[in-house]
Design a protein around this motif. Structure first.
Motif, PDB file in Angstrom:
ATOM      1  N   GLN A   1      30.507  17.423  14.791  1.00 52.86           N
ATOM      2  CA  GLN A   1      29.111  17.748  14.513  1.00 52.86           C
ATOM      3  C   GLN A   1      28.144  16.750  15.155  1.00 52.86           C
ATOM      4  O   GLN A   1      27.132  17.130  15.739  1.00 52.86           O
ATOM      5  CB  GLN A   1      28.869  17.779  12.997  1.00 52.86           C
ATOM      6  N   PHE A   2      28.465  15.463  15.027  1.00 50.11           N
ATOM      7  CA  PHE A   2      27.516  14.433  15.428  1.00 50.11           C
ATOM      8  C   PHE A   2      28.013  13.502  16.530  1.00 50.11           C
ATOM      9  O   PHE A   2      27.243  12.703  17.044  1.00 50.11           O
ATOM     10  CB  PHE A   2      27.160  13.557  14.212  1.00 50.11           C
TER      11      PHE A   2
ATOM     12  N   LYS B   1      28.505  21.210   2.509  1.00 49.97           N
ATOM     13  CA  LYS B   1      28.962  22.523   2.957  1.00 49.97           C
ATOM     14  C   LYS B   1      29.395  23.390   1.772  1.00 49.97           C
ATOM     15  O   LYS B   1      29.223  24.609   1.771  1.00 49.97           O
ATOM     16  CB  LYS B   1      30.107  22.376   3.949  1.00 49.97           C
TER      17      LYS B   1
ATOM     18  N   GLY C   1      35.872  24.737  17.747  1.00 53.99           N
ATOM     19  CA  GLY C   1      35.037  24.174  16.690  1.00 53.99           C
ATOM     20  C   GLY C   1      35.535  24.393  15.279  1.00 53.99           C
ATOM     21  O   GLY C   1      34.984  23.827  14.335  1.00 53.99           O
TER      22      GLY C   1
ATOM     23  N   VAL D   1      35.546  16.339  11.429  1.00 49.70           N
ATOM     24  CA  VAL D   1      34.364  17.168  11.156  1.00 49.70           C
ATOM     25  C   VAL D   1      33.097  16.427  11.581  1.00 49.70           C
ATOM     26  O   VAL D   1      32.189  17.010  12.199  1.00 49.70           O
ATOM     27  CB  VAL D   1      34.319  17.540   9.659  1.00 49.70           C
TER      28      VAL D   1
ATOM     29  N   ARG E   1      30.784  16.956  19.902  1.00 53.86           N
ATOM     30  CA  ARG E   1      29.630  17.844  19.730  1.00 53.86           C
ATOM     31  C   ARG E   1      29.530  18.838  20.899  1.00 53.86           C
ATOM     32  O   ARG E   1      29.599  18.456  22.065  1.00 53.86           O
ATOM     33  CB  ARG E   1      28.350  17.010  19.644  1.00 53.86           C
ATOM     34  N   ASP E   2      29.402  20.114  20.551  1.00 51.40           N
ATOM     35  CA  ASP E   2      29.254  21.214  21.522  1.00 51.40           C
ATOM     36  C   ASP E   2      30.495  21.435  22.381  1.00 51.40           C
ATOM     37  O   ASP E   2      30.423  22.135  23.393  1.00 51.40           O
ATOM     38  CB  ASP E   2      28.040  20.975  22.442  1.00 51.40           C
TER      39      ASP E   2
ATOM     40  N   GLY F   1      23.683  12.323  10.510  1.00 52.90           N
ATOM     41  CA  GLY F   1      25.075  11.906  10.536  1.00 52.90           C
ATOM     42  C   GLY F   1      25.231  10.405  10.563  1.00 52.90           C
ATOM     43  O   GLY F   1      26.137   9.879  11.207  1.00 52.90           O
TER      44      GLY F   1
ATOM     45  N   MET G   1      29.537  15.365   4.490  1.00 50.01           N
ATOM     46  CA  MET G   1      29.237  16.683   5.063  1.00 50.01           C
ATOM     47  C   MET G   1      29.980  17.794   4.316  1.00 50.01           C
ATOM     48  O   MET G   1      29.432  18.879   4.111  1.00 50.01           O
ATOM     49  CB  MET G   1      29.647  16.718   6.528  1.00 50.01           C
TER      50      MET G   1
END
Length: 248
Positions: free
Chosen positions: A117-118, A246, A145, A113, A122-123, A23, A242
């Motif tokens: 993700q990065f 995808k 998410g 996005v 994140r999480d 990323g 990204m």
């Protein structure tokens, strides 16, 4: 894996190759000023210059500061020329880039996005709002998410005006506002958005995110956690790349 990302903004168009495993940009980004008027042809020339600077010949992800449907068609154009509306941006930009495969998406969605993700999201589960402050205010809404595309919450009404006409970075600069004055406006905007969506987390992006220490501590009364974007103003470029991967 590397993919090229381009971020079209109201003031500048910037891009670079992106390492999708990390990323991160693999080279220093190249930027050109967004033309005025920012017509489709004029902006497309800028995109061509950015991509050509790197000699890139593969797929390109491109963000746009407005609603984008079907990865192609522009529906709103608040901070660029109105002639963008109903333009097939994917076809136009692909043609200008000599037939390279192109994916187009909303600029704040791309930044979101990447952050999810990065970066700072994140999480993170629950409701997360990524807000990008620049020429306007972009928004990306995530629920557990998953992106809810094209929210454009910078155009919510705040004190009788589009919110971005009261609290964008451009408004701060144009009116030579102090950080305290501007933070107060941002606080009112966040309170309005929080009332509508009750997010657990606000991620504040755009170029001003690198100066978050000057204004985030001044914002009070917001229940949600507020953090600066980890990828700062590169998030749109990374997210654009990204999205290409995808869809590949």
């Amino acid at each position: 894996m590397q993919i090229f990302g381009v971020d079209i903004g109201g003031s500048g168009t910037k891009g670079a190759p992106v390492d999708l495993d990390r990323g991160e940009l693999t080279e220093e980004r190249f930027k050109v000023l967004t033309p005025h008027p920012a017509t489709p042809d004029a902006v497309a020339d800028g995109v061509k210059e950015v991509v050509g600077h790197f000699g890139w010949t593969g797929p390109v992800g491109i963000t746009f500061p407005g609603v984008v449907t079907g990865g192609a068609t522009i529906r709103t154009a608040a901070n660029v020329d109105k002639s963008w509306i109903d333009t097939d941006a994917r076809a136009l930009l692909s043609d200008r880039l000599g037939g390279l495969p192109v994916t187009v998406l909303n600029d704040a969605d791309a930044a979101g996005v990447a952050e999810m993700q990065f970066g700072a999201g994140r999480d993170r589960q629950g409701t997360v709002l990524v807000l990008t402050f620049g020429t306007g205010i972009g928004s990306a809404l995530f629920v557990d998410g998953a992106l809810v595309p094209n929210t454009e919450l910078g155009h919510l009404e705040l004190h009788g005006h589009d919110a971005e006409k009261r609290a964008s970075t451009k408004v701060k600069e144009d009116n030579d506002m102090s950080w305290e004055h501007w933070a107060h406006r941002v606080q009112k905007y966040l309170a309005h958005v929080e009332m509508l969506f009750s997010p657990e987390l606000f991620i504040i992006g755009g170029g001003v995110s690198r100066k978050s220490h000057k204004f985030l501590p001044l914002i009070e009364g917001i229940k949600a956690e507020i953090v600066p974007a980890a990828l700062q103003n590169n998030a749109g470029i990374v997210g654009a790349a990204m999205t290409v991967a995808k869809g590949a």
